[in-house]
Design a protein around this motif. Structure first.
Motif, PDB file in Angstrom:
ATOM      1  N   ALA A  16       0.838  -1.205   0.000  1.00 29.55           N
ATOM      2  CA  ALA A  16       0.000   0.000   0.000  1.00 29.55           C
ATOM      3  C   ALA A  16       0.874   1.257   0.000  1.00 29.55           C
ATOM      4  CB  ALA A  16      -0.934  -0.009   1.207  1.00 29.55           C
ATOM      5  N   VAL A  17       1.940   1.234   0.781  1.00 20.27           N
ATOM      6  CA  VAL A  17       2.872   2.371   0.804  1.00 20.27           C
ATOM      7  C   VAL A  17       3.502   2.547  -0.579  1.00 20.27           C
ATOM      8  CG1 VAL A  17       5.069   3.214   1.766  1.00 20.27           C
ATOM      9  CG2 VAL A  17       3.332   2.229   3.281  1.00 20.27           C
ATOM     10  N   LEU A  33      -4.630   0.223   0.109  1.00 14.68           N
ATOM     11  CA  LEU A  33      -4.689  -1.074   0.790  1.00 14.68           C
ATOM     12  C   LEU A  33      -5.388  -2.108  -0.086  1.00 14.68           C
ATOM     13  CD1 LEU A  33      -5.576   0.128   4.405  1.00 14.68           C
ATOM     14  CD2 LEU A  33      -3.452  -1.026   3.708  1.00 14.68           C
ATOM     15  N   LEU A  34      -6.485  -1.712  -0.736  1.00 18.27           N
ATOM     16  CA  LEU A  34      -7.206  -2.627  -1.622  1.00 18.27           C
ATOM     17  C   LEU A  34      -6.321  -3.056  -2.790  1.00 18.27           C
ATOM     18  CD1 LEU A  34      -9.621  -4.184  -2.682  1.00 18.27           C
ATOM     19  CD2 LEU A  34     -10.545  -2.030  -3.574  1.00 18.27           C
ATOM     20  N   LEU A  35      -5.650  -2.113  -3.403  1.00 18.25           N
ATOM     21  CA  LEU A  35      -4.769  -2.452  -4.529  1.00 18.25           C
ATOM     22  C   LEU A  35      -3.654  -3.394  -4.090  1.00 18.25           C
ATOM     23  CD1 LEU A  35      -4.581   1.037  -6.261  1.00 18.25           C
ATOM     24  CD2 LEU A  35      -5.803  -0.996  -7.076  1.00 18.25           C
ATOM     25  N   ALA A  36      -3.110  -3.160  -2.903  1.00 24.36           N
ATOM     26  CA  ALA A  36      -2.049  -4.033  -2.392  1.00 24.36           C
ATOM     27  C   ALA A  36      -2.590  -5.437  -2.109  1.00 24.36           C
ATOM     28  CB  ALA A  36      -1.435  -3.425  -1.137  1.00 24.36           C
ATOM     29  N   LEU A  37      -3.809  -5.520  -1.596  1.00 24.04           N
ATOM     30  CA  LEU A  37      -4.425  -6.838  -1.383  1.00 24.04           C
ATOM     31  C   LEU A  37      -4.586  -7.576  -2.706  1.00 24.04           C
ATOM     32  CD1 LEU A  37      -7.066  -5.905   1.317  1.00 24.04           C
ATOM     33  CD2 LEU A  37      -5.397  -7.764   1.537  1.00 24.04           C
ATOM     34  N   LEU A  38      -4.973  -6.855  -3.751  1.00 26.65           N
ATOM     35  CA  LEU A  38      -5.148  -7.466  -5.065  1.00 26.65           C
ATOM     36  C   LEU A  38      -3.824  -7.916  -5.678  1.00 26.65           C
ATOM     37  CD1 LEU A  38      -7.882  -5.125  -6.527  1.00 26.65           C
ATOM     38  CD2 LEU A  38      -8.114  -7.580  -6.096  1.00 26.65           C
ATOM     39  N   ASP A  39      -2.730  -7.296  -5.273  1.00 29.20           N
ATOM     40  CA  ASP A  39      -1.408  -7.645  -5.791  1.00 29.20           C
ATOM     41  C   ASP A  39      -0.856  -8.941  -5.187  1.00 29.20           C
ATOM     42  OD1 ASP A  39      -1.353  -5.327  -7.302  1.00 29.20           O
ATOM     43  OD2 ASP A  39      -0.009  -4.250  -5.944  1.00 29.20           O
ATOM     44  N   ARG A  40      -1.270  -9.237  -3.981  1.00 29.54           N
ATOM     45  CA  ARG A  40      -0.681 -10.343  -3.235  1.00 29.54           C
ATOM     46  C   ARG A  40      -1.119 -11.702  -3.790  1.00 29.54           C
ATOM     47  NH1 ARG A  40       3.422  -9.498  -0.163  1.00 29.54           N
ATOM     48  NH2 ARG A  40       2.813 -11.204   1.168  1.00 29.54           N
ATOM     49  N   GLU A  41      -0.227 -12.660  -3.647  1.00 24.63           N
ATOM     50  CA  GLU A  41      -0.529 -14.036  -4.054  1.00 24.63           C
ATOM     51  C   GLU A  41      -0.194 -14.968  -2.905  1.00 24.63           C
ATOM     52  OE1 GLU A  41       1.675 -14.911  -7.595  1.00 24.63           O
ATOM     53  OE2 GLU A  41       0.672 -13.370  -8.758  1.00 24.63           O
ATOM     54  N   GLY A  42      -0.971 -16.014  -2.779  1.00 30.14           N
ATOM     55  CA  GLY A  42      -0.632 -17.062  -1.821  1.00 30.14           C
ATOM     56  C   GLY A  42      -1.188 -16.903  -0.424  1.00 30.14           C
ATOM     57  N   GLY A  43      -1.661 -15.743  -0.049  1.00 34.56           N
ATOM     58  CA  GLY A  43      -2.211 -15.566   1.294  1.00 34.56           C
ATOM     59  C   GLY A  43      -3.688 -15.898   1.348  1.00 34.56           C
ATOM     60  N   LYS A  44      -4.227 -15.802   2.539  1.00 29.32           N
ATOM     61  CA  LYS A  44      -5.650 -16.095   2.732  1.00 29.32           C
ATOM     62  C   LYS A  44      -6.520 -15.060   2.018  1.00 29.32           C
ATOM     63  CE  LYS A  44      -5.034 -18.574   7.047  1.00 29.32           C
ATOM     64  NZ  LYS A  44      -5.304 -18.587   8.492  1.00 29.32           N
ATOM     65  N   ARG A 118       8.229   9.470   3.089  1.00 28.39           N
ATOM     66  CA  ARG A 118       7.376   8.280   3.087  1.00 28.39           C
ATOM     67  C   ARG A 118       5.931   8.697   3.363  1.00 28.39           C
ATOM     68  NH1 ARG A 118       9.128   3.315   2.729  1.00 28.39           N
ATOM     69  NH2 ARG A 118       8.044   1.645   3.766  1.00 28.39           N
ATOM     70  N   PRO A 119       4.983   8.140   2.622  1.00 31.66           N
ATOM     71  CA  PRO A 119       3.575   8.513   2.839  1.00 31.66           C
ATOM     72  C   PRO A 119       3.102   8.145   4.248  1.00 31.66           C
ATOM     73  CG  PRO A 119       3.828   7.258   0.805  1.00 31.66           C
ATOM     74  CD  PRO A 119       5.136   7.184   1.531  1.00 31.66           C
ATOM     75  N   SER A 120       2.243   8.978   4.808  1.00 29.77           N
ATOM     76  CA  SER A 120       1.618   8.654   6.088  1.00 29.77           C
ATOM     77  C   SER A 120       0.267   7.996   5.792  1.00 29.77           C
ATOM     78  CB  SER A 120       1.450   9.920   6.924  1.00 29.77           C
ATOM     79  OG  SER A 120       0.644  10.855   6.240  1.00 29.77           O
ATOM     80  N   PHE A 121      -0.405   7.535   6.825  1.00 27.22           N
ATOM     81  CA  PHE A 121      -1.694   6.860   6.648  1.00 27.22           C
ATOM     82  C   PHE A 121      -2.834   7.827   6.950  1.00 27.22           C
ATOM     83  CE2 PHE A 121       1.178   3.420   6.699  1.00 27.22           C
ATOM     84  CZ  PHE A 121       0.552   2.349   6.093  1.00 27.22           C
ATOM     85  N   THR A 122      -3.888   7.776   6.126  1.00 25.21           N
ATOM     86  CA  THR A 122      -5.072   8.609   6.361  1.00 25.21           C
ATOM     87  C   THR A 122      -5.832   8.050   7.560  1.00 25.21           C
ATOM     88  OG1 THR A 122      -6.473   7.251   4.926  1.00 25.21           O
ATOM     89  CG2 THR A 122      -5.353   9.150   3.896  1.00 25.21           C
TER      90      THR A 122
END
Length: 183
Positions: A16-17, A33-44, A118-122
């Motif tokens: 996400a960062v 965060l959603l885009l990073a979740l879509l990028d991931r492979e192999g996790g739940k 580095r980006p901060s979190f909203t």
């Protein structure tokens, strides 16, 4: 809290960062965060997103996020409510863009990057992280996995959760795929 994150959950946060940095955003949003979740492979979370058919529609999800950003983050429910009053959000967006240029309502995310750049979190993305902790604790789990991040994102109101639900990633659907409950 981050010491409870699994390797997959940490990978989502790091992703996400990276998404925020690539977009030139000073902040990490729920969208990142959603885009990073879509990028991931192999996790739940990847298993759930694939099972629900969201992963296969990644390009459409990205388009839907861009369209929502173009509307200034207004949800479809808000747009529908205004349409019921005879107000066309698309017409308003077109007029604003005609005067101020394409993407004028998208604006930039408010917030400041850390002094390091580095980006901060909203507030919204922090709420997703906090809710993921609550969801893990409610299930009596001592770790926070990417599945908890996905559940939290699906449960939260807002543009990212709405787009996720639009493509099959409802809270009930995610919960059913991950834990065999809900619906």
């Amino acid at each position: 809290m981050f010491e409870r994150f699994t390797t997959d959950a940490r990978g989502v946060v790091i992703g996400a960062v990276e998404h925020a940095s690539r977009a030139g955003s000073p902040v990490v949003t729920e969208e990142h965060l959603l885009l990073a979740l879509l990028d991931r492979e192999g996790g739940k979370a990847a298993f759930a997103l694939t099972s629900l058919g969201v992963t296969d529609r990644r390009a459409e999800v990205v388009e839907a996020l861009a369209a929502a950003r173009r509307r200034g983050g207004m949800s479809k429910a808000d747009e529908d409510a205004l349409a019921g009053l005879g107000i066309s959000v698309e017409e308003i967006v077109a007029r604003v863009e005609e005067t101020h240029g394409p993407g004028a309502l998208a604006g930039t995310e408010r917030g400041k990057a850390w002094p390091s750049g580095r980006p901060s979190f909203t507030k919204g993305s922090k709420k997703v992280l906090e809710k993921s902790l609550r969801m893990a604790l409610a299930r009596k789990q001592k770790h926070i996995g990417d599945e908890h991040l996905l559940l939290a994102l699906a449960a939260m109101p807002g543009m990212a959760g709405e787009v996720l639900a639009e493509f099959g990633g409802t809270y009930g659907g995610v919960e059913r795929v991950l834990f065999g409950v809900g619906g």
